[in-house]
Design an enzyme around this catalytic site. Structure first.
Site, short mmCIF file in Angstrom:
data_model
loop_
_atom_site.label_atom_id
_atom_site.label_comp_id
_atom_site.label_asym_id
_atom_site.label_seq_id
_atom_site.Cartn_x
_atom_site.Cartn_y
_atom_site.Cartn_z
CG ASP A 37 -1.70 1.47 1.38
OD1 ASP A 37 -2.28 1.26 0.53
OD2 ASP A 37 -1.74 1.71 2.49
CG ASP A 81 -1.87 8.84 1.91
OD1 ASP A 81 -0.81 9.62 2.14
OD2 ASP A 81 -2.51 8.57 2.82
#
EC number: 3.1.3.-
Length: 275
Positions: A13, A15
């Site tokens: 992932d 952010d």
């Protein structure tokens, strides 16, 4: 439980995991460099379908991270792959940004509101009332309805949020009574696209790394791969204790994964391991 040192490809992932806004999180640069130096691999996985892989390549290169289009999987690309597996060159009514439109056109889909085979909803920052009217009419008429991802809000700098694809899904549901098939995290389809993109690895050689239980960790669980929660973003240990979604491993951040791997490789931090 898979030995973390045996993982060959980390699905990351962005952010809250590797970046925060336009900055790298502590230890991220060292972690990514070490993965390559130790013969491991990584791929950035994001639910944001308003951008394409080229946008993320530019962002990561601007932060000094080696990155190519093959190193990125967006929910938009996963949706394109999914539809292509069903019907190449299908007719698609798309509610999406110009960047998402380009991905569909690159795969030779026909973008039209006349007799489409599918209606597709992305994170459409160019959404208009006219687009909604046409899309809802088609959905009510029974055209198969697909959405790129389920996130309700997209995080912005300074702890701000803007409505994301999931909020648009709810608007359409209020009008049509229908919900779409969703491709992005936490659904298995996005990982299946990664499996094809990184076909040299076995499923047990992948791990999903992220800061959210209900998307990132749940993605790992749904895909049957190792899941790693980092506490550098949204989720806290309180959330873990109260949730039925349990990661395989928990670290403070990717910098701690770096230290853990070095120790396991004999170069060396510990983590919490869920049994």
């Amino acid at each position: 439980m898979t030995d973390l040192s045996k993982i060959k490809c980390f699905l990351l992932d962005m952010d809250g995991t590797v970046t925060i806004g336009n900055e790298l999180l502590p230890g991220a640069a060292e972690f990514l460099k070490y993965l390559k130096e130790s013969g491991r691999d990584y791929l950035f996985m994001t639910n944001n379908s308003s951008k394409n892989s080229d946008d993320y390549v530019q962002k990561m290169r601007g932060l000094g991270i080696a990155c190519n289009p093959i190193d990125v999987m967006t929910s938009g690309e996963a949706t394109v792959n999914y539809l292509y597996s069903l019907k190449p060159k299908a007719r698609v009514y798309l509610m999406g940004t110009p960047e998402l439109e380009k991905q569909f056109l690159d795969y030779k889909f026909i973008l039209t509101d006349e007799n489409p085979d599918f209606v597709v909803l992305g994170f459409d920052k160019t959404l208009t009332y006219e687009k909604l009217v046409i899309g809802c009419d088609l959905i009510r008429a029974g055209v198969p309805y697909i959405a790129t991802h389920p996130d309700f809000n997209c995080p912005m700098p300074n702890d701000a949020y803007i409505p994301d694809c999931g909020a648009m899904m709810e608007l359409i549901k209020a009008s049509t009574g229908k919900m779409p098939k969703v491709i992005g995290k936490p659904n298995r389809e996005i990982v299946e696209s990664v499996f094809r993109k990184r076909c040299q690895y076995k499923p047990e050689e992948f791990a999903m790394v992220g800061d959210r239980l209900y998307t990132d960790v749940k993605t790992g669980i749904n895909a049957g791969i190792t899941s790693i929660l980092v506490l550098s973003g949204e989720a806290t240990m309180k959330d873990v204790n109260e949730s039925d979604v349990k990661p395989t491993y928990i670290f403070k951040g990717v910098g701690e994964i770096y230290e853990y791997l070095k120790e396991k490789d004999g170069i060396g931090v510990s983590c919490v391991v869920n049994s």
